[in-house]
Design an enzyme around this catalytic site. Structure first.
Site, PDB file in Angstrom:
ATOM      1  N   GLU A 273       0.870  -1.164   0.000  1.00  0.00           N
ATOM      2  CA  GLU A 273       0.000   0.000   0.000  1.00  0.00           C
ATOM      3  C   GLU A 273       0.917   1.227   0.000  1.00  0.00           C
ATOM      4  OE1 GLU A 273      -2.754   0.366   3.301  1.00  0.00           O
ATOM      5  OE2 GLU A 273      -3.459   2.283   2.481  1.00  0.00           O
TER       6      GLU A 273
ATOM      7  N   ARG B 128       6.222 -13.410   8.983  1.00  0.00           N
ATOM      8  CA  ARG B 128       6.855 -12.141   8.673  1.00  0.00           C
ATOM      9  C   ARG B 128       8.263 -12.081   9.231  1.00  0.00           C
ATOM     10  NH1 ARG B 128       3.082  -8.030   9.073  1.00  0.00           N
ATOM     11  NH2 ARG B 128       4.683  -6.510   9.568  1.00  0.00           N
TER      12      ARG B 128
ATOM     13  N   LYS C 268       5.077   0.479   9.938  1.00  0.00           N
ATOM     14  CA  LYS C 268       5.100   1.762   9.219  1.00  0.00           C
ATOM     15  C   LYS C 268       4.685   2.911  10.135  1.00  0.00           C
ATOM     16  CE  LYS C 268       3.793   0.146   4.594  1.00  0.00           C
ATOM     17  NZ  LYS C 268       2.582  -0.015   3.778  1.00  0.00           N
TER      18      LYS C 268
HETATM   19  P1  ATP Z   1       0.298  -1.722   6.883  1.00  0.00           P
HETATM   20  O1  ATP Z   1       0.234  -1.756   8.347  1.00  0.00           O
HETATM   21  O2  ATP Z   1       0.350  -0.354   6.317  1.00  0.00           O
HETATM   22  O3  ATP Z   1      -0.643  -2.668   6.177  1.00  0.00           O
HETATM   23  P2  ATP Z   1       2.301  -3.494   5.949  1.00  0.00           P
HETATM   24  O4  ATP Z   1       3.666  -3.565   6.506  1.00  0.00           O
HETATM   25  O5  ATP Z   1       1.421  -4.677   5.987  1.00  0.00           O
HETATM   26  O6  ATP Z   1       1.729  -2.246   6.632  1.00  0.00           O
HETATM   27  P3  ATP Z   1       1.853  -3.425   3.094  1.00  0.00           P
HETATM   28  O7  ATP Z   1       2.147  -2.308   2.171  1.00  0.00           O
HETATM   29  O8  ATP Z   1       0.451  -3.869   3.233  1.00  0.00           O
HETATM   30  O9  ATP Z   1       2.428  -2.968   4.489  1.00  0.00           O
HETATM   31  O10 ATP Z   1       2.809  -4.650   2.783  1.00  0.00           O
HETATM   32  C1  ATP Z   1       3.087  -5.118   1.492  1.00  0.00           C
HETATM   33  C2  ATP Z   1       3.460  -6.563   1.572  1.00  0.00           C
HETATM   34  O11 ATP Z   1       4.614  -6.756   2.390  1.00  0.00           O
HETATM   35  C3  ATP Z   1       2.356  -7.410   2.165  1.00  0.00           C
HETATM   36  O12 ATP Z   1       2.182  -8.558   1.360  1.00  0.00           O
HETATM   37  C4  ATP Z   1       2.849  -7.764   3.534  1.00  0.00           C
HETATM   38  O13 ATP Z   1       2.359  -9.012   3.945  1.00  0.00           O
HETATM   39  C5  ATP Z   1       4.373  -7.783   3.330  1.00  0.00           C
HETATM   40  N1  ATP Z   1       5.073  -7.487   4.585  1.00  0.00           N
HETATM   41  C6  ATP Z   1       4.899  -6.415   5.374  1.00  0.00           C
HETATM   42  N2  ATP Z   1       5.666  -6.499   6.469  1.00  0.00           N
HETATM   43  C7  ATP Z   1       6.357  -7.652   6.373  1.00  0.00           C
HETATM   44  C8  ATP Z   1       7.327  -8.321   7.198  1.00  0.00           C
HETATM   45  N3  ATP Z   1       7.738  -7.807   8.359  1.00  0.00           N
HETATM   46  N4  ATP Z   1       7.842  -9.508   6.766  1.00  0.00           N
HETATM   47  C9  ATP Z   1       7.437 -10.028   5.598  1.00  0.00           C
HETATM   48  N5  ATP Z   1       6.528  -9.462   4.782  1.00  0.00           N
HETATM   49  C10 ATP Z   1       5.983  -8.289   5.156  1.00  0.00           C
END
Ligand code: ATP
Ligand code: MG
Length: 584
Positions: A54, A289, A299
């Site tokens: 996002e 994750r 974030k």
């Molecule tokens: P938000 O809280 O804004 O949703 P987010 O970290 O989930 O934050 P996204 O932009 O939705 O951000 O993440 C993009 C992709 O990265 C998603 O598929 C998410 O699952 C993956 N992702 C985010 N954080 C991690 C992490 N710590 N380890 C592995 N994958 C991650």
């Protein structure tokens, strides 16, 4: 602290090799699923994955795991990975974030172009389709407009032990639902007055299946679609449909979406039944994750660090953002190497920062040319060396790669040495300079210390010594001098002044936000130290992002933004050894 490294990759004897050889991907449960699909002939198309950020913030090392996984799988199966912006929250998204995410993915070494087709997508491009599919679900009796207040909706959702209660609007006739939904879109209602919900099962043990909201009203300006829309689709509704529209085969996401999978499947099944999509449908697969010690990967919290001024911006070299670690000097290869080493599992765990730093050292050891830097300069005067004379000394660019040639630097009567390389009264086991002791000036001569000058406060301002003219490194006489200490130095005349930013971990504690405590309290007050140093003449014109190993000190990079020709500024990437938490 446990790590979820792949068992075959424990121990890193061959790590430096692994960093440079073409990677052989380790087996993991996701690859097993794809291999099985290939065997059974489930898909008549290539493997397609997607990375769906996002655009509401800068990417961090956690995202890097997802990027390496999605793009890495597509690459090794000859498929393609899409970069898709999941942009359905108008309030928080912007072009600035889109651009930074594009840069980050490219810098990590991945691309979304395949056979001259560009696989860059925006969920906001699907708004028309998403809306049309919602009308279709209404017509098929699978969605309804709910007009309860948010509070009533929450209460009627039930609890872990109690089923939810049906909304009094749940059985609205199709025509009324369609009419209301169209009027929601036309802007006739206020925010919160109505929502569109899927009609699934208010008694489901899975909350996500208790008639989840599909659309809500928002009078917000969207950075791409402007004011065209005042109804916006929810993430769960958008995500699976975007996957299906793009012919994604394997939709990889983090474990917190496991409970959302039944909804993902429900929506696609309903649309397949309506003839919108054909089977097989994309398969959601969850993995754990990346949690990295001494770092924050939320974030929201990263934003707080920036807006409250605890760091110097998103690209502060102490930030775990991709722009931050890039500025710090981390290589994309070291990030990929880390991701290979930690592997992919379904077990939530913490990866220690030292594992990351190990990957970084393994990568940089091979790549980084060597150079000399004196970070805490003290004058050394060789009293018996002729004044006004200089000699040229040379050293290998890389000790294990003679083919990379040599570097040269002057030797003269006055040198800079590290302040810690002189002791007036040496502690036990100290082999460097103290009155009466001999050391080798690396790549130069053996000298014997004769004493030191002090200022009126008793501070040492210069050290004196005599040299042995027949002891020069690389000459025959050199071997007849046996000394226990070798120190590095720079000629005072030839050395280039440089600002060096010595960075350390941003947090003092491994899990700064553990148990919901205030992570700001764990900030490391000594995470940034600026020193006025000297570097060897060859590093004077270091290009931005040029990396070096400064012998004895660690790996450094010329700052991307602040380095100017003749005026280098260096950031410490990582020290040579893991000394965190150990006494200096
Ligand atoms: P938000 O809280 O804004 O949703 P987010 O970290 O989930 O934050 P996204 O932009 O939705 O951000 O993440 C993009 C992709 O990265 C998603 O598929 C998410 O699952 C993956 N992702 C985010 N954080 C991690 C992490 N710590 N380890 C592995 N994958 C991650
Ligand atoms: Mg998310």
């Amino acid at each position: 602290m446990s790590t979820d490294r792949h068992p075959s990759e424990r121990g890193n004897a061959n790590a430096a090799h692994a960093a440079n050889a073409a990677p052989t991907p380790a087996a993991n449960f996701i690859r097993n699923i794809i291999d099985e699909d290939n065997r059974s002939g489930k898909w008549s198309q290539r493997v397609e994955t997607r990375f769906p950020p996002e655009p509401n913030g800068y990417l961090h090392l956690g995202h890097a795991k997802s990027i390496c996984l999605n793009f890495g799988i597509a690459r090794s199966y000859g498929g393609v990975c899409h970069l898709r912006f999941d942009d359905t929250n108008p309030e928080k998204e912007s072009f600035e974030y889109v651009e930074s995410i594009i840069d980050a993915v490219k810098w990590l070494g991945f691309e979304w172009r395949k056979d001259s087709a560009e696989h860059l997508y925006f969920a906001s491009d699907y708004y028309d389709k998403l809306y049309a599919f919602a009308e279709l679900l209404i017509e098929r009796g699978k969605a309804y407009v709910d007009s309860q207040s948010a509070e009533d909706m929450r209460v009627n959702r039930g609890s872990a032990t109690e089923p939810g209660k049906a909304s009094p609007y749940r059985d609205r006739p199709v025509d009324e639902n369609l009419d209301l939904f169209r009027r929601m879109k036309a802007g006739e209602f206020k925010e919160g007055e109505h929502v569109l919900r899927a009609k699934i099962d208010m008694a489901s043990p899975n909350f996500n299946m208790r008639d989840p909201v599909l659309y809500r009203i928002r009078f917000a300006h969207h950075y791409r679609t402007g004011d065209t829309w005042c109804v916006y689709p929810m993430y769960d509704y958008t995500h699976c449909i975007s996957d299906a529209l793009e012919n994604i085969t394997h939709s990889l996401c983090t474990l917190e979406f496991e409970d959302h999978r039944p909804l993902y499947d429900w929506i696609l099944d309903e649309l397949a039944a309506a003839g919108v999509f054909t089977r097989p449908l994309p398969q959601q697969i969850e993995f754990s994750r990346l949690n990295l010690t001494y770092a924050i990967t939320s974030k929201r919290k990263l934003l707080q660090l920036v807006t409250e001024g605890h760091v110097d911006g998103w690209d502060d070299p102490r930030m775990p953002t991709i722009v931050g670690v890039r500025r710090r000097g981390f290589t994309p290869e070291s990030i990929q190497l880390l991701c290979d080493r930690i592997g992919v599992t379904k077990v939530d765990s913490w990866i220690d920062m030292s594992v990351f730093e190990g990957a970084l050292r393994d990568d940089l050891d091979e790549k980084a040319p060597r150079a000399t830097a004196v970070l805490d300069p003290l004058k050394l005067i060789i009293d018996n060396y002729p004044e006004g004379t200089t000699e040229e000394c040379s050293a290998p660019v890389h000790p294990h790669h003679p083919e990379r040639g040599t570097r040269t630097f002057p030797f003269s009567r006055e040198l800079w040495i590290e302040r810690e390389d002189f002791a007036e009264t040496p502690p036990k086991g100290y082999f460097r300079l103290f009155p009466g002791n001999r050391v080798r000036l690396k790549y130069g001569y053996v000298v014997e210390c004769t004493g030191a000058d002090k200022d009126e406060h008793g501070n040492i301002v210069a050290v004196h010594c005599n040299y042995f003219a027949d002891s020069r490194s690389g000459t025959e006489g050199a071997n007849s001098y046996k000394v226990k200490g070798t120190i590095h130095w720079l000629s005072a005349a030839g050395a280039c002044p440089a600002e060096v930013r010595v960075y350390d971990r941003l947090f003092r504690e491994a899990q700064p936000d553990a148990g919901g405590r205030d992570f700001l309290e764990a900030l490391n007050p000594d995470s940034k130290r600026i020193v006025q140093a000297y570097v060897e003449p060859g590093a004077r014109d270091a290009a931005p992002e040029q990396r070096y190993q400064f012998e004895r000190h660690g790996y450094f990079v010329a700052d991307r933004f602040d380095t100017k020709p003749g005026k280098p500024v260096f950031n410490r990437i990582v020290s040579l050894r893991d000394s965190w938490g150990k006494p200096a």
